[in-house]
Structures are given as structure tokens and as C-alpha cells.
Write a protein that holds these residues in place. Structure first.
Motif, PDB file in Angstrom:
ATOM      1  N   UNK A  67      -9.377 -16.961  -3.876  1.00 38.56           N
ATOM      2  CA  UNK A  67      -9.019 -16.298  -2.623  1.00 38.56           C
ATOM      3  C   UNK A  67      -8.067 -15.158  -2.930  1.00 38.56           C
ATOM      4  N   UNK A  68      -8.238 -14.060  -2.205  1.00 38.21           N
ATOM      5  CA  UNK A  68      -7.335 -12.910  -2.334  1.00 38.21           C
ATOM      6  C   UNK A  68      -6.844 -12.536  -0.956  1.00 38.21           C
ATOM      7  N   UNK A  69      -5.637 -12.013  -0.898  1.00 38.49           N
ATOM      8  CA  UNK A  69      -5.161 -11.514   0.387  1.00 38.49           C
ATOM      9  C   UNK A  69      -4.391 -10.224   0.200  1.00 38.49           C
ATOM     10  N   UNK A  70      -4.372  -9.442   1.252  1.00 38.27           N
ATOM     11  CA  UNK A  70      -3.627  -8.183   1.260  1.00 38.27           C
ATOM     12  C   UNK A  70      -2.917  -8.101   2.599  1.00 38.27           C
ATOM     13  N   UNK A  71      -1.636  -7.783   2.554  1.00 36.30           N
ATOM     14  CA  UNK A  71      -0.871  -7.650   3.792  1.00 36.30           C
ATOM     15  C   UNK A  71      -0.534  -6.187   4.017  1.00 36.30           C
ATOM     16  N   UNK A  72      -0.737  -5.741   5.244  1.00 36.40           N
ATOM     17  CA  UNK A  72      -0.444  -4.358   5.589  1.00 36.40           C
ATOM     18  C   UNK A  72       0.240  -4.277   6.937  1.00 36.40           C
ATOM     19  N   UNK A  73       0.440  -3.040   7.354  1.00 35.86           N
ATOM     20  CA  UNK A  73       1.109  -2.786   8.624  1.00 35.86           C
ATOM     21  C   UNK A  73       0.335  -1.678   9.336  1.00 35.86           C
ATOM     22  N   UNK A 108      -1.579   0.750   6.758  1.00 37.28           N
ATOM     23  CA  UNK A 108      -1.167   0.981   5.375  1.00 37.28           C
ATOM     24  C   UNK A 108      -1.029  -0.347   4.653  1.00 37.28           C
ATOM     25  N   UNK A 109      -1.653  -0.404   3.472  1.00 34.35           N
ATOM     26  CA  UNK A 109      -1.452  -1.530   2.569  1.00 34.35           C
ATOM     27  C   UNK A 109      -0.633  -1.087   1.365  1.00 34.35           C
ATOM     28  N   UNK A 110      -0.490   0.234   1.201  1.00 33.78           N
ATOM     29  CA  UNK A 110       0.181   0.783   0.016  1.00 33.78           C
ATOM     30  C   UNK A 110       1.194   1.834   0.439  1.00 33.78           C
TER      31      UNK A 110
END
Length: 183
Positions: free
Chosen positions: A88-94, A109-111
Motif C-alpha cells: 500500500x502507498x499513500x500520499x498526503x496533500x493539501x 499540492x503534494x509537493x
């Protein structure tokens, strides 16, 4: 002469900045949904279909969870199963609204300072499905509250994607057969 590198750097920064602005408006001919209620939109959505792109390649069981924060921004948590890595992979952004919060047009934006457009181009009256496009028609997602779609709904959403000028045959239909250990 010694000011040239600095000037070039400033021009490059400006060009990136302008590209960033363009990347947060909907593609020509697509209008974000109004009225839009982020309080109803928040929660977990399953990715029913997407156009292929590098950062989700080979992923199944993808979901996105949106949480409205006190400052009016939205926390975005994307999770999916990476079939190549078997994990499993996850990415948190705003996400921030690009205009009035009553219009479904945000930049995510994630970066750090790099934002991409997130435009709700079609939305079910009961917030059961959503069609989202990015800064251009090469980014599109069909999101649903349920893991599976009825054949009728799949056909209706495919027709809506096509009406937005996106090739429905390019869609990848996402399987949802694994149990996410951390929903």
C-alpha cells in the motif's frame, strides 16, 4: 555581464510561476460545478476510473479521502495498492479553493509550492459520484462513494466523460478487491 545568470534565474522562476498559475484553471470548455458544498464532498471516495499517468501507474484499490480543515483548506489523502511493489502507498496533500468555495475548483499540492488543478466537472446531486479533471484533459478521474458501479452508472459516466472531450477508451477502470488495512 555578471548580472546575466541572476536575470536568467529570475526569468526561469517567473516562467515556472506562470505555468503554475495556468495549471490551476480548468481546461478550456470545462466549467467547475457551482454550487459546490465541500462539507458534503468531504469523506472517502473510491477511484472508479482514471486516465493513465506516471504517479498512479499500476495502482489498484485507489481511494481519496478529503477532510475540511479549520482554515478552509482541504486535507487530501490518496491511498492505493502498488501492484509492482506489492504494498500500500499513500500520499498526503493539501487543496485550496482557487476562487469562491461554492465553486468546485481547487488547486492541490503534494509537493510544497507546486500546485495542480483539481476541478469538479460533474457531480451527482446526492454527492454519490464525481468527475474530476486536472489542468488539462490528460488528467481525469471518476470518483464514487461505492467500490463498484452498476453497468448503467458506468455507461452514464462514460458518456459524461466523452461529453467533456475526454476519450472514454483511454480510461483505466480500477479494481477494488483488496481490503485496505488503514481506510
Amino acid at each position: 555581464m555578471h548580472h546575466m545568470p541572476l536575470r536568467r534565474a529570475l526569468l526561469a522562476t517567473l516562467a515556472v510561476g506562470l505555468a503554475g498559475c495556468a495549471a490551476t484553471t480548468p481546461p478550456e470548455g470545462i466549467v467547475a460545478v457551482t454550487p459546490f458544498d465541500v462539507a458534503r464532498y468531504q469523506g472517502r471516495w473510491f477511484e472508479a476510473a482514471r486516465l493513465d499517468h506516471r504517479f498512479e501507474r499500476g495502482m489498484t484499490d485507489v481511494s481519496a479521502t478529503y477532510t475540511l480543515l479549520p482554515d478552509g483548506s482541504v486535507r487530501v489523502l490518496n491511498r492505493g495498492f502498488d501492484t509492482a511493489k506489492g504494498a500500500w502507498r499513500e500520499a498526503e496533500g493539501r487543496a485550496l479553493f482557487t476562487g469562491a468555495p461554492s465553486t468546485g475548483s481547487l488547486k492541490v499540492s503534494f509537493f510544497g509550492p507546486f500546485y495542480g488543478g483539481y476541478h469538479v466537472a460533474a457531480l451527482d446531486a446526492d454527492y454519490r459520484w464525481s468527475i474530476v479533471v486536472g489542468p488539462d484533459r490528460s488528467y481525469a478521474w471518476i470518483l464514487t462513494r461505492e467500490r463498484t458501479l452498476s453497468p448503467e452508472l458506468r455507461q452514464a459516466l462514460t458518456a459524461r466523460i466523452q461529453a467533456l472531450g475526454i476519450a472514454p477508451e483511454a480510461l483505466i477502470w480500477v479494481s477494488h478487491e483488496r481490503q485496505d488495512p488503514k481506510p
